[in-house]
Write a protein that holds these residues in place. Structure first.
Motif, PDB file in Angstrom:
ATOM      1  N   SER A  73     -38.269 -29.099  32.729  1.00 45.17           N
ATOM      2  CA  SER A  73     -37.036 -28.312  32.895  1.00 45.17           C
ATOM      3  C   SER A  73     -37.361 -26.822  33.013  1.00 45.17           C
ATOM      4  O   SER A  73     -36.791 -25.996  32.329  1.00 45.17           O
ATOM      5  N   ALA A  74     -38.317 -26.515  33.891  1.00 46.51           N
ATOM      6  CA  ALA A  74     -38.692 -25.111  34.105  1.00 46.51           C
ATOM      7  C   ALA A  74     -37.601 -24.345  34.852  1.00 46.51           C
ATOM      8  O   ALA A  74     -37.546 -23.119  34.805  1.00 46.51           O
ATOM      9  N   ASP A  75     -36.737 -25.067  35.548  1.00 44.43           N
ATOM     10  CA  ASP A  75     -35.633 -24.439  36.266  1.00 44.43           C
ATOM     11  C   ASP A  75     -34.722 -23.718  35.274  1.00 44.43           C
ATOM     12  O   ASP A  75     -34.218 -24.331  34.333  1.00 44.43           O
ATOM     13  N   PRO A  76     -34.457 -22.404  35.476  1.00 40.74           N
ATOM     14  CA  PRO A  76     -33.596 -21.660  34.547  1.00 40.74           C
ATOM     15  C   PRO A  76     -32.221 -22.283  34.358  1.00 40.74           C
ATOM     16  O   PRO A  76     -31.639 -22.212  33.297  1.00 40.74           O
ATOM     17  N   VAL A  77     -31.686 -22.902  35.433  1.00 39.28           N
ATOM     18  CA  VAL A  77     -30.372 -23.538  35.323  1.00 39.28           C
ATOM     19  C   VAL A  77     -30.434 -24.682  34.317  1.00 39.28           C
ATOM     20  O   VAL A  77     -29.573 -24.842  33.464  1.00 39.28           O
ATOM     21  N   ASP A  78     -31.501 -25.495  34.394  1.00 38.84           N
ATOM     22  CA  ASP A  78     -31.659 -26.593  33.447  1.00 38.84           C
ATOM     23  C   ASP A  78     -31.754 -26.064  32.023  1.00 38.84           C
ATOM     24  O   ASP A  78     -31.181 -26.634  31.096  1.00 38.84           O
ATOM     25  N   PHE A  79     -32.497 -24.970  31.847  1.00 38.52           N
ATOM     26  CA  PHE A  79     -32.661 -24.393  30.515  1.00 38.52           C
ATOM     27  C   PHE A  79     -31.317 -23.923  29.968  1.00 38.52           C
ATOM     28  O   PHE A  79     -31.016 -24.127  28.790  1.00 38.52           O
ATOM     29  N   GLU A  80     -30.491 -23.305  30.809  1.00 37.64           N
ATOM     30  CA  GLU A  80     -29.168 -22.857  30.359  1.00 37.64           C
ATOM     31  C   GLU A  80     -28.314 -24.047  29.921  1.00 37.64           C
ATOM     32  O   GLU A  80     -27.576 -23.963  28.937  1.00 37.64           O
ATOM     33  N   ILE A  81     -28.449 -25.156  30.626  1.00 34.27           N
ATOM     34  CA  ILE A  81     -27.687 -26.358  30.260  1.00 34.27           C
ATOM     35  C   ILE A  81     -28.149 -26.871  28.896  1.00 34.27           C
ATOM     36  O   ILE A  81     -27.338 -27.207  28.025  1.00 34.27           O
ATOM     37  N   VAL A  82     -29.476 -26.922  28.706  1.00 33.55           N
ATOM     38  CA  VAL A  82     -30.039 -27.379  27.436  1.00 33.55           C
ATOM     39  C   VAL A  82     -29.517 -26.534  26.282  1.00 33.55           C
ATOM     40  O   VAL A  82     -29.023 -27.052  25.269  1.00 33.55           O
ATOM     41  N   MET A  83     -29.622 -25.208  26.424  1.00 34.18           N
ATOM     42  CA  MET A  83     -29.210 -24.325  25.338  1.00 34.18           C
ATOM     43  C   MET A  83     -27.699 -24.350  25.137  1.00 34.18           C
ATOM     44  O   MET A  83     -27.210 -24.164  24.021  1.00 34.18           O
ATOM     45  N   GLY A  84     -26.958 -24.601  26.202  1.00 39.22           N
ATOM     46  CA  GLY A  84     -25.505 -24.722  26.077  1.00 39.22           C
ATOM     47  C   GLY A  84     -25.112 -25.920  25.224  1.00 39.22           C
ATOM     48  O   GLY A  84     -24.255 -25.812  24.337  1.00 39.22           O
ATOM     49  N   TYR A  85     -25.731 -27.072  25.499  1.00 40.73           N
ATOM     50  CA  TYR A  85     -25.458 -28.262  24.686  1.00 40.73           C
ATOM     51  C   TYR A  85     -25.891 -28.044  23.245  1.00 40.73           C
ATOM     52  O   TYR A  85     -25.228 -28.474  22.300  1.00 40.73           O
ATOM     53  N   LEU A  86     -27.033 -27.376  23.076  1.00 35.53           N
ATOM     54  CA  LEU A  86     -27.553 -27.131  21.734  1.00 35.53           C
ATOM     55  C   LEU A  86     -26.586 -26.265  20.922  1.00 35.53           C
ATOM     56  O   LEU A  86     -26.325 -26.535  19.744  1.00 35.53           O
ATOM     57  N   SER A  87     -26.049 -25.238  21.535  1.00 38.09           N
ATOM     58  CA  SER A  87     -25.086 -24.370  20.851  1.00 38.09           C
ATOM     59  C   SER A  87     -23.802 -25.128  20.508  1.00 38.09           C
ATOM     60  O   SER A  87     -23.284 -25.029  19.392  1.00 38.09           O
ATOM     61  N   ARG A  88     -23.294 -25.886  21.476  1.00 37.80           N
ATOM     62  CA  ARG A  88     -22.103 -26.703  21.236  1.00 37.80           C
ATOM     63  C   ARG A  88     -22.327 -27.650  20.064  1.00 37.80           C
ATOM     64  O   ARG A  88     -21.490 -27.788  19.165  1.00 37.80           O
ATOM     65  N   MET A  89     -23.487 -28.290  20.081  1.00 38.30           N
ATOM     66  CA  MET A  89     -23.833 -29.292  19.080  1.00 38.30           C
ATOM     67  C   MET A  89     -23.855 -28.696  17.685  1.00 38.30           C
ATOM     68  O   MET A  89     -23.227 -29.216  16.754  1.00 38.30           O
ATOM     69  N   MET A  90     -24.557 -27.574  17.518  1.00 36.89           N
ATOM     70  CA  MET A  90     -24.736 -27.017  16.183  1.00 36.89           C
ATOM     71  C   MET A  90     -23.482 -26.312  15.670  1.00 36.89           C
ATOM     72  O   MET A  90     -23.216 -26.313  14.467  1.00 36.89           O
ATOM     73  N   LEU A  91     -22.696 -25.719  16.554  1.00 38.70           N
ATOM     74  CA  LEU A  91     -21.441 -25.096  16.114  1.00 38.70           C
ATOM     75  C   LEU A  91     -20.459 -26.154  15.619  1.00 38.70           C
ATOM     76  O   LEU A  91     -19.811 -25.979  14.578  1.00 38.70           O
ATOM     77  N   ALA A  92     -20.347 -27.256  16.354  1.00 38.32           N
ATOM     78  CA  ALA A  92     -19.458 -28.337  15.921  1.00 38.32           C
ATOM     79  C   ALA A  92     -19.970 -28.953  14.614  1.00 38.32           C
ATOM     80  O   ALA A  92     -19.194 -29.253  13.703  1.00 38.32           O
ATOM     81  N   PHE A  93     -21.281 -29.104  14.523  1.00 39.05           N
ATOM     82  CA  PHE A  93     -21.896 -29.684  13.330  1.00 39.05           C
ATOM     83  C   PHE A  93     -21.602 -28.835  12.096  1.00 39.05           C
ATOM     84  O   PHE A  93     -21.219 -29.351  11.047  1.00 39.05           O
ATOM     85  N   TYR A  94     -21.769 -27.529  12.227  1.00 41.96           N
ATOM     86  CA  TYR A  94     -21.579 -26.624  11.087  1.00 41.96           C
ATOM     87  C   TYR A  94     -20.123 -26.609  10.620  1.00 41.96           C
ATOM     88  O   TYR A  94     -19.850 -26.336   9.450  1.00 41.96           O
ATOM     89  N   GLN A  95     -19.208 -26.898  11.529  1.00 38.57           N
ATOM     90  CA  GLN A  95     -17.781 -26.849  11.185  1.00 38.57           C
ATOM     91  C   GLN A  95     -17.199 -28.220  10.823  1.00 38.57           C
ATOM     92  O   GLN A  95     -15.981 -28.349  10.636  1.00 38.57           O
ATOM     93  N   LEU A  96     -18.049 -29.225  10.681  1.00 41.32           N
ATOM     94  CA  LEU A  96     -17.537 -30.550  10.327  1.00 41.32           C
ATOM     95  C   LEU A  96     -16.829 -30.518   8.971  1.00 41.32           C
ATOM     96  O   LEU A  96     -17.391 -30.045   7.983  1.00 41.32           O
ATOM     97  N   PRO A  97     -15.606 -31.027   8.891  1.00 39.04           N
ATOM     98  CA  PRO A  97     -14.852 -31.032   7.625  1.00 39.04           C
ATOM     99  C   PRO A  97     -15.216 -32.234   6.776  1.00 39.04           C
ATOM    100  O   PRO A  97     -14.356 -33.007   6.342  1.00 39.04           O
ATOM    101  N   MET A  98     -16.499 -32.394   6.526  1.00 36.11           N
ATOM    102  CA  MET A  98     -17.002 -33.521   5.733  1.00 36.11           C
ATOM    103  C   MET A  98     -18.327 -33.106   5.116  1.00 36.11           C
ATOM    104  O   MET A  98     -18.956 -32.151   5.557  1.00 36.11           O
ATOM    105  N   VAL A  99     -18.749 -33.814   4.087  1.00 35.48           N
ATOM    106  CA  VAL A  99     -20.058 -33.569   3.490  1.00 35.48           C
ATOM    107  C   VAL A  99     -21.110 -34.207   4.379  1.00 35.48           C
ATOM    108  O   VAL A  99     -21.005 -35.384   4.742  1.00 35.48           O
ATOM    109  N   THR A 100     -22.130 -33.438   4.755  1.00 38.51           N
ATOM    110  CA  THR A 100     -23.180 -33.962   5.621  1.00 38.51           C
ATOM    111  C   THR A 100     -24.471 -34.128   4.820  1.00 38.51           C
ATOM    112  O   THR A 100     -24.868 -33.244   4.065  1.00 38.51           O
TER     113      THR A 100
END
Length: 260
Positions: A73-100
């Motif tokens: 995934s050397a293509d910058p567009v692919d990298f932006e997609i990867v980091m976008g999913y990663l940010s979405r994932m961790m922000l939703a995870f941190y805001q989960l209204p449950m004990v993790t």
């Protein structure tokens, strides 16, 4: 919801999420990041779930990000997609209204360790290995790794541990405050089940209010850290040291870094 790289089971106020790429040591590829982001956003809006346990299928919890994905995934567009999913994932995870709760066996490394550190409670089997080892391939932690390390041990210690990238025994991680419990061999699931039972028999609505109050003050900070990590990772991926780190990992040899 049907997933390819994760399994989710929900019953009796508990969700169990299993990272399910055992043939690849549960490394996170683009599809797993997307599915985790979707799953966490779904759980975020599910008031019936009060506990989430995260574990790995097979021999390890997670060996981190998929090295093969980094190479293809050397293509910058692919990298932006990867980091976008990663940010979405961790922000939703941190805001989960449950004990993790992280249920670690085998190993939790790199991005896999970032996810574990984002949990409210971390239980590691006594023979597991723990590592924030991005430095070994010339990268910085992502998935909020800087944020979660700092929250656990403070800024000075977080810097040192990130820079060292050491593989830690659970006893060392417990002493440093990075994990909360050590389970005997083959007993990690039983210990987690006991913790789940204690939480579910407690006034858990008050527990979750406390989590919401404390986490709400930190959401903007996590967002900023994720943004800064993505920018730094983009720069690091262009360095000679990163390419050397990847090659050395694949060739199973000691890295020869040059600071370039």
């Amino acid at each position: 919801m049907a997933y390819e790289t994760i399994k989710v089971e929900i019953a009796d106020r508990r969700a169990t999420l299993t990272l399910n790429r055992p043939e690849s040591a549960n490394t996170l590829n683009l599809l797993m990041m997307q599915e985790l982001a979707d799953c966490f956003e779904f759980l975020k809006d599910n008031p019936e779930v009060q506990i989430l346990v995260i574990k790995g299928e097979g021999k390890v919890f997670s060996a981190g990000g998929d090295i093969k994905m980094m190479l293809t995934s050397a293509d910058p567009v692919d990298f932006e997609i990867v980091m976008g999913y990663l940010s979405r994932m961790m922000l939703a995870f941190y805001q989960l209204p449950m004990v993790t709760i992280a249920q670690i066996h085998g190993a939790a490394a790199g991005l896999g360790f970032s996810i574990a550190l984002g949990c409210d409670v971390i239980v590691a089997e006594e023979k597991s290995k723990l590592a924030m080892n991005f430095i070994g391939v010339g990268l910085v932690p992502d998935g909020g790794g800087h944020f979660f390390m700092k929250e656990r041990v403070g800024v000075p210690k977080a810097k040192q541990m990130i820079w060292q990238g050491s593989i830690m025994e659970p006893s060392e991680a417990l002493e440093a405050g990075l994990i909360d419990y050590i389970a005997e061999e083959n007993e990690v699931e039983a210990m987690v089940d006991q913790l789940v039972g204690k939480f579910l028999s407690s006034p858990i609505l008050a527990v979750l209010e406390t989590k919401a109050i404390l986490h709400s003050q930190k959401i903007s900070e996590l967002q900023n850290v994720l943004k800064l990590e993505a920018e730094a990772q983009k720069r690091m991926r262009k360095t000679e040291d990163h390419l050397e780190g990847i090659k050395a990992f694949i060739e199973k040899r000691t890295q020869q870094f040059k600071g370039k």
